[in-house]
Design a protein around this motif. Structure first.
Motif, PDB file in Angstrom:
ATOM      1  N   SER A 137      44.283  58.638  30.265  1.00  0.00           N
ATOM      2  CA  SER A 137      45.292  57.622  29.994  1.00  0.00           C
ATOM      3  C   SER A 137      44.562  56.325  29.683  1.00  0.00           C
ATOM      4  N   GLY A 138      45.291  55.305  29.347  1.00  0.00           N
ATOM      5  CA  GLY A 138      44.647  54.037  29.037  1.00  0.00           C
ATOM      6  C   GLY A 138      44.374  53.191  30.259  1.00  0.00           C
ATOM      7  N   ILE A 139      44.699  53.689  31.448  1.00  0.00           N
ATOM      8  CA  ILE A 139      44.608  52.858  32.650  1.00  0.00           C
ATOM      9  C   ILE A 139      43.177  52.427  32.933  1.00  0.00           C
ATOM     10  N   GLU A 140      42.217  53.357  32.834  1.00  0.00           N
ATOM     11  CA  GLU A 140      40.834  52.999  33.154  1.00  0.00           C
ATOM     12  C   GLU A 140      40.275  52.001  32.144  1.00  0.00           C
ATOM     13  N   HIS A 141      40.679  52.133  30.898  1.00  0.00           N
ATOM     14  CA  HIS A 141      40.256  51.181  29.878  1.00  0.00           C
ATOM     15  C   HIS A 141      40.845  49.802  30.150  1.00  0.00           C
ATOM     16  N   GLU A 142      42.074  49.758  30.614  1.00  0.00           N
ATOM     17  CA  GLU A 142      42.697  48.481  30.978  1.00  0.00           C
ATOM     18  C   GLU A 142      41.965  47.850  32.161  1.00  0.00           C
ATOM     19  N   ARG A 143      41.566  48.665  33.132  1.00  0.00           N
ATOM     20  CA  ARG A 143      40.861  48.149  34.300  1.00  0.00           C
ATOM     21  C   ARG A 143      39.490  47.596  33.905  1.00  0.00           C
ATOM     22  N   LEU A 144      38.809  48.293  32.991  1.00  0.00           N
ATOM     23  CA  LEU A 144      37.525  47.803  32.502  1.00  0.00           C
ATOM     24  C   LEU A 144      37.705  46.476  31.779  1.00  0.00           C
ATOM     25  N   PHE A 145      38.696  46.374  30.926  1.00  0.00           N
ATOM     26  CA  PHE A 145      38.941  45.147  30.168  1.00  0.00           C
ATOM     27  C   PHE A 145      39.248  43.988  31.114  1.00  0.00           C
ATOM     28  N   SER A 146      40.043  44.249  32.146  1.00  0.00           N
ATOM     29  CA  SER A 146      40.369  43.207  33.123  1.00  0.00           C
ATOM     30  C   SER A 146      39.121  42.733  33.852  1.00  0.00           C
ATOM     31  N   ALA A 147      38.255  43.665  34.258  1.00  0.00           N
ATOM     32  CA  ALA A 147      37.011  43.289  34.949  1.00  0.00           C
ATOM     33  C   ALA A 147      36.097  42.499  34.030  1.00  0.00           C
ATOM     34  N   ALA A 148      36.059  42.874  32.753  1.00  0.00           N
ATOM     35  CA  ALA A 148      35.194  42.193  31.792  1.00  0.00           C
ATOM     36  C   ALA A 148      35.676  40.783  31.490  1.00  0.00           C
ATOM     37  N   LYS A 149      36.957  40.528  31.680  1.00  0.00           N
ATOM     38  CA  LYS A 149      37.506  39.201  31.425  1.00  0.00           C
ATOM     39  C   LYS A 149      37.451  38.295  32.648  1.00  0.00           C
ATOM     40  N   SER A 150      37.476  38.879  33.844  1.00  0.00           N
ATOM     41  CA  SER A 150      37.602  38.070  35.057  1.00  0.00           C
ATOM     42  C   SER A 150      36.251  37.731  35.678  1.00  0.00           C
ATOM     43  N   LEU A 151      35.562  38.735  36.226  1.00  0.00           N
ATOM     44  CA  LEU A 151      34.269  38.480  36.871  1.00  0.00           C
ATOM     45  C   LEU A 151      33.088  38.802  35.961  1.00  0.00           C
ATOM     46  N   LYS A 166      30.140  35.343  23.092  1.00  0.00           N
ATOM     47  CA  LYS A 166      30.108  34.813  21.727  1.00  0.00           C
ATOM     48  C   LYS A 166      30.963  35.668  20.789  1.00  0.00           C
ATOM     49  N   PHE A 167      30.787  36.987  20.850  1.00  0.00           N
ATOM     50  CA  PHE A 167      31.517  37.881  19.952  1.00  0.00           C
ATOM     51  C   PHE A 167      33.028  37.800  20.171  1.00  0.00           C
ATOM     52  N   SER A 168      33.445  37.640  21.426  1.00  0.00           N
ATOM     53  CA  SER A 168      34.874  37.683  21.762  1.00  0.00           C
ATOM     54  C   SER A 168      35.526  36.310  21.764  1.00  0.00           C
ATOM     55  N   GLY A 169      34.783  35.280  21.402  1.00  0.00           N
ATOM     56  CA  GLY A 169      35.351  33.939  21.417  1.00  0.00           C
ATOM     57  C   GLY A 169      35.710  33.460  22.805  1.00  0.00           C
ATOM     58  N   GLY A 170      35.027  33.998  23.813  1.00  0.00           N
ATOM     59  CA  GLY A 170      35.262  33.572  25.188  1.00  0.00           C
ATOM     60  C   GLY A 170      36.273  34.413  25.946  1.00  0.00           C
ATOM     61  N   ILE A 171      36.823  35.445  25.324  1.00  0.00           N
ATOM     62  CA  ILE A 171      37.759  36.319  26.046  1.00  0.00           C
ATOM     63  C   ILE A 171      37.021  37.063  27.152  1.00  0.00           C
ATOM     64  N   LEU A 172      35.820  37.547  26.860  1.00  0.00           N
ATOM     65  CA  LEU A 172      35.014  38.266  27.839  1.00  0.00           C
ATOM     66  C   LEU A 172      34.114  37.274  28.570  1.00  0.00           C
TER      67      LEU A 172
END
Length: 363
Positions: free
Chosen positions: A41-55, A263-269
């Motif tokens: 499912s997409g849940i693990e990908h969502e969790r990775l994206f959230s971790a990459a944006k927060s900490l 740099k690549f993400s414009g500060g999202i990550l």
């Protein structure tokens, strides 16, 4: 009661003291490599994206995948190789210190870099082994026989890391609503880059004179995969001045994002500040050794905002940033902390990446 010690595999290093339970630790989430690969499912990908944006730091549980099995087995072999390398005499290791030539690779002895703008010396040994060297992209640097006779082991380790990184890059690209191969296309193994394997050794410090083994910084490149057997890594919690330990976890690598992803993400990550101090509790009496793989963009890739997906939805910051190449970014960040080229405040500030901020020098 202290927890069971954590290591790359379930058996290696079992004589080391456990990580204590009475010290603050970072709230890293655990991402399953198996779930990312199987894409149930997409849940693990969502969790990775959230971790990459927060900490910008997370545990990657590599168990249950062929790549993970290889990684843990190879890590055990490389910890043995690392111990053999660092047992060489200082005179022998110093033959492979190429700092005067402004090379990023080879050996760095204790006290050869600074950890702050005041010029405080570091307290660890490092040996960097270039991916380009191992893959014959460039001519090989001189190396001791303990390294040259284990080139195949090191090459296999890079290949395993590359496979894991491809999965992570694809997930993050898709989460940013970019083509799935966006990040992988900037990190082709056959292209020249600053990717490398790193051995780190920090001897135990006297409690009365303890200082940072490695100063606060963000990583230069894209993604970092760390395996260690003792604590000592600390992260600064976002929006605070608080530093907390990252506890090693069994079967898991510690992964963090570097400046290139910001740099690549414009500060999202997020590329988060971290440092290395003495391990906590009884672990502080042991030499701390770590195995790291640093993934960096190809030398000619320009570190600037990508086009498309969520990046295009960001507000326009006005004049477009003029990016520098990955090669230039690495050189600037590296040279300013070497004692051969350090010139106090200016060098320290000039070596900063996405963490750059006014220097505060205590009186």
């Amino acid at each position: 009661m202290a927890s069971t010690a954590s290591y790359p595999s379930s058996t290696a290093g079992s004589t080391l003291p456990p990580f204590p339970d009475d010290v603050p630790t970072a709230p890293l989430v655990t991402i399953s490599l198996r779930k990312l690969v199987e894409d149930i499912s997409g849940i693990e990908h969502e969790r990775l994206f959230s971790a990459a944006k927060s900490l910008g730091f997370f545990y990657l549980d590599v168990r249950g995948t062929p790549e993970g099995k290889h990684l843990l087995r190879q890590a055990d072999d490389l910890f043995d190789l690392m111990n053999e390398f660092f047992s060489l005499s200082i005179e022998e290791k110093a033959k492979y210190d190429f700092a005067a030539k402004k090379s990023y690779f080879g050996y760095k002895g204790i006290g050869k870099e600074v950890v702050d703008g005041k010029g405080t010396r570091d307290k660890n040994e490092i040996y960097n082994i270039s991916k380009d060297d191992l893959f014959s992209v460039t001519d090989p640097l001189p190396a001791p026989s303990v390294i040259t006779t284990n080139r195949q082991t090191l090459t296999s380790y890079v290949t395993t890391n590359t496979a894991i990184l491809t999965t992570l890059f694809a997930s993050l690209s898709t989460s940013l609503q970019l083509p799935s191969d966006t990040f992988a296309s900037l990190h082709k193994p056959a292209a020249p880059s600053g990717c490398h394997v790193r051995f780190i050794s920090a001897p135990p410090q006297e409690p009365s004179t303890r200082s940072n083994a490695l100063g606060e910084h963000t990583d230069f490149g894209s993604l970092t995969i760390l395996l260690n057997r003792l604590g000592g890594l600390q992260v600064q919690l976002p929006g605070t001045e608080e530093w907390v330990y990252v506890r090693p976890m069994p079967g898991c690598a510690i992964v963090n994002l570097g400046d290139a992803m910001v740099k690549f993400s414009g500060g999202i990550l997020r590329s988060n500040l971290h440092r290395v101090v003495s391990p906590p509790g009884e672990q502080g009496k042991e030499a701390r050794r770590s195995l790291v793989y640093f993934s960096r963009p190809e030398h000619d890739v320009v570190l600037t905002r990508l086009r498309g997906g969520l990046v295009d939805e960001l507000e326009d910051g006005g004049e477009e940033e003029v990016g520098v190449s990955a090669r230039e970014w690495l050189a600037r960040r590296h040279i300013g902390r070497k004692i051969e080229f350090f010139e106090e405040r200016e060098s320290w500030e000039g070596s900063m990446g996405t963490e750059a901020r006014p220097l505060v020098v205590s009186q």
